[in-house]
Design an enzyme around this catalytic site. Structure first.
Site, PDB file in Angstrom:
ATOM      1  N   LYS A 159      -5.109   5.318  -4.955  1.00 20.63           N
ATOM      2  CA  LYS A 159      -5.443   4.604  -6.194  1.00 20.63           C
ATOM      3  C   LYS A 159      -5.846   5.591  -7.285  1.00 20.63           C
ATOM      4  CE  LYS A 159      -4.863   0.264  -5.221  1.00 20.63           C
ATOM      5  NZ  LYS A 159      -4.077  -0.689  -5.987  1.00 20.63           N
ATOM      6  N   LYS A 194       6.738   1.965   1.792  1.00 21.34           N
ATOM      7  CA  LYS A 194       6.227   0.697   2.291  1.00 21.34           C
ATOM      8  C   LYS A 194       6.497  -0.405   1.262  1.00 21.34           C
ATOM      9  CE  LYS A 194       1.951  -0.410   1.492  1.00 21.34           C
ATOM     10  NZ  LYS A 194       0.509  -0.640   1.378  1.00 21.34           N
ATOM     11  N   LYS A 197       4.051  -4.809  -3.683  1.00 16.57           N
ATOM     12  CA  LYS A 197       4.231  -5.410  -5.006  1.00 16.57           C
ATOM     13  C   LYS A 197       4.109  -4.340  -6.101  1.00 16.57           C
ATOM     14  CE  LYS A 197       4.428  -8.806  -8.007  1.00 16.57           C
ATOM     15  NZ  LYS A 197       5.580  -9.696  -8.157  1.00 16.57           N
TER      16      LYS A 197
HETATM   17  P1  TYM Z   1      -2.928  -6.477   1.283  1.00 12.92           P
HETATM   18  O1  TYM Z   1      -3.239  -7.610   0.381  1.00 12.92           O
HETATM   19  O2  TYM Z   1      -2.415  -5.224   0.667  1.00 12.92           O
HETATM   20  O3  TYM Z   1      -1.870  -6.911   2.367  1.00 12.92           O
HETATM   21  C1  TYM Z   1      -2.042  -8.074   3.162  1.00 12.92           C
HETATM   22  C2  TYM Z   1      -1.545  -7.782   4.571  1.00 12.92           C
HETATM   23  O4  TYM Z   1      -0.164  -7.483   4.580  1.00 12.92           O
HETATM   24  C3  TYM Z   1       0.058  -6.247   5.264  1.00 12.92           C
HETATM   25  N1  TYM Z   1       1.163  -5.544   4.625  1.00 12.92           N
HETATM   26  C4  TYM Z   1       2.189  -5.008   5.281  1.00 12.92           C
HETATM   27  N2  TYM Z   1       2.499  -4.955   6.582  1.00 12.92           N
HETATM   28  C5  TYM Z   1       3.643  -4.326   6.935  1.00 12.92           C
HETATM   29  N3  TYM Z   1       4.486  -3.757   6.026  1.00 12.92           N
HETATM   30  C6  TYM Z   1       4.213  -3.787   4.710  1.00 12.92           C
HETATM   31  N4  TYM Z   1       5.046  -3.242   3.837  1.00 12.92           N
HETATM   32  C7  TYM Z   1       3.016  -4.422   4.283  1.00 12.92           C
HETATM   33  N5  TYM Z   1       2.447  -4.628   3.068  1.00 12.92           N
HETATM   34  C8  TYM Z   1       1.305  -5.310   3.306  1.00 12.92           C
HETATM   35  C9  TYM Z   1      -1.244  -5.479   5.104  1.00 12.92           C
HETATM   36  O5  TYM Z   1      -1.387  -4.494   6.102  1.00 12.92           O
HETATM   37  C10 TYM Z   1      -2.264  -6.584   5.215  1.00 12.92           C
HETATM   38  O6  TYM Z   1      -2.544  -6.869   6.560  1.00 12.92           O
HETATM   39  N6  TYM Z   1      -7.351  -4.401   2.245  1.00 12.92           N
HETATM   40  C11 TYM Z   1      -6.497  -5.503   2.600  1.00 12.92           C
HETATM   41  C12 TYM Z   1      -7.166  -6.877   2.392  1.00 12.92           C
HETATM   42  C13 TYM Z   1      -8.467  -7.096   3.114  1.00 12.92           C
HETATM   43  C14 TYM Z   1      -8.627  -7.271   4.505  1.00 12.92           C
HETATM   44  C15 TYM Z   1     -10.027  -7.498   4.677  1.00 12.92           C
HETATM   45  C16 TYM Z   1      -7.760  -7.246   5.578  1.00 12.92           C
HETATM   46  C17 TYM Z   1      -9.683  -7.218   2.535  1.00 12.92           C
HETATM   47  N7  TYM Z   1     -10.614  -7.455   3.467  1.00 12.92           N
HETATM   48  C18 TYM Z   1     -10.554  -7.684   5.960  1.00 12.92           C
HETATM   49  C19 TYM Z   1      -8.288  -7.448   6.860  1.00 12.92           C
HETATM   50  C20 TYM Z   1      -9.663  -7.671   7.024  1.00 12.92           C
HETATM   51  C21 TYM Z   1      -5.275  -5.464   1.719  1.00 12.92           C
HETATM   52  O7  TYM Z   1      -5.307  -4.934   0.645  1.00 12.92           O
HETATM   53  O8  TYM Z   1      -4.196  -6.134   2.203  1.00 12.92           O
END
Ligand code: TYM
Length: 343
Positions: free
Chosen positions: A130, A210, A213
């Site tokens: 970031k 990866k 968005k």
């Molecule tokens: P976020 O919003 O970026 O993504 C949501 C979930 O989707 C998975 N993901 C992917 N898995 C495989 N390939 C990809 N290209 C891909 N893009 C996204 C992410 O691994 C995630 O599981 N920090 C977290 C949100 C969060 C969270 C938590 C998760 C906040 N608190 C507590 C678990 C537990 C996030 O930004 O996910």
């Protein structure tokens, strides 16, 4: 949505049958989930609601680290919840809520932050990314992001966390944080475990990074069919396959890789590529058709649910209300152990 075939099932060996608690979150950085969210996390989370006490969260506090428009946060949060419901989340069996409706998360994050050396959060890969990607906006909440994530899980003492591989460092840090807190104030928190699917990192349409968005390389599974078709048709395939007659290499072609999760016949599709019987364009067309068909029911359901005024907000509000006693109890017990508040 059509039933998952064996090739499309999430991880073959999720943890044993118990009513242990599961928690996961998704940022409302977009309203529509992409194929990476689905294959890496959402399908696992939906499958786990049958066997576990499942708590799923739209993490809008986290999204504030990058999105500063309140209208967008609110709209995307609503849309993401709607999508989650359309994809099979069942509010009768599990809980879906908006993080900001349970502000206890933030207080617990502060309490946990007192055991976290600054070096732990500074070295987090997502913080480094970031800092590079939004150099004009290296806000303090970006640094403490993983502590809030640890609090999200710890406040409900959840054991299992379905996530994609990109969340590995965050989960490891969550474990370290609760371990450090337990060491200082006595055993209390469960150390959470990540649960991965058999597609833990889905590459984007660029075939390199990866799917994400913010990189603009997504396939939005619940978008209109013509949008999905456009997103799939711009996918990068095997870059060494120049002529239609060149043999393809399914092992390195992202389109071929995604076919593994959208049908049982992927091997014959791969054979077609290897022998150059089929071209990249044919294989992409087929992938687009399959994604559109696979999510057709969910897309329809999304429209139906969107037409029910107040439904999504009711689900989110009821979820947050059901969690209130648990969140308050955890916080009260932590405050007690830490010597805070009057008796
Ligand atoms: P976020 O919003 O970026 O993504 C949501 C979930 O989707 C998975 N993901 C992917 N898995 C495989 N390939 C990809 N290209 C891909 N893009 C996204 C992410 O691994 C995630 O599981 N920090 C977290 C949100 C969060 C969270 C938590 C998760 C906040 N608190 C507590 C678990 C537990 C996030 O930004 O996910």
């Amino acid at each position: 949505m059509s039933a998952l075939s064996s090739a499309q099932q999430p991880s073959a060996s999720p943890p044993a049958l118990t009513r242990d608690r599961v928690f996961t979150g998704i940022q409302p950085s977009a309203g529509l989930p992409h194929l990476g969210n689905y294959l890496g996390m959402l399908r696992q989370a939906v499958a786990m609601q049958d066997r576990y006490e499942a708590i799923y969260c739209i993490v809008d506090y986290h999204a504030l680290t990058s999105i500063h428009d309140g209208t967008v946060i609110r709209r995307n949060g609503y849309q993401m919840a709607l999508s989650w419901l359309a994809l099979g989340f069942d509010p009768d069996r599990a809980i879906l809520f908006r993080q900001s409706d349970r502000p206890e998360h933030v207080e617990l994050a502060y309490l946990l932050s007192t055991v976290v050396p600054v070096s732990w959060v500074e070295r987090t890969p997502s913080f480094k990314e970031k800092r590079r990607d939004q150099p004009q906006d290296v806000n303090h909440a970006l640094l403490t992001y993983p502590i809030l994530q640890a609090a999200d899980i710890a406040i409900y003492n959840a054991r299992y966390v379905p996530v994609g591989k990109d969340q590995t460092a965050h989960l490891e840090l969550s474990r370290e944080i609760v371990r450090a807190w337990n060491a200082r104030y006595g055993e209390y928190f469960v150390e959470p475990e990540a649960v991965f699917t058999d597609s833990p990192i889905v590459k984007g349409t660029d075939g390199l990074k990866k799917m994400s968005k913010s990189l603009g390389n997504v396939i939005e599974i619940l978008a209109e069919p013509d949008v999905i078709r456009k997103q799939v048709m711009r996918m990068v395939t095997d870059t060494q396959r120049i002529l239609r007659t060149d043999p393809g290499r399914p092992e390195v072609c992202n389109v071929c890789q995604l076919h593994r999760f959208l049908g049982d016949d992927y091997e014959s599709i791969w054979d077609g590529e290897r022998s150059a019987r089929t071209g990249c364009v044919d294989t992409k067309r087929l992938l687009a058709d399959r994604i559109i068909a696979f999510f057709a029911e969910a897309r329809e359901r999304r429209q139906e649910l969107a037409a029910r005024p107040g439904y999504v907000d009711e689900v989110l509000r009821a979820g947050a209300d059901r969690l209130a006693p648990l969140a308050r109890q955890t916080l009260a017990e932590c405050r007690e152990r830490m010597g805070l508040g009057g008796r």
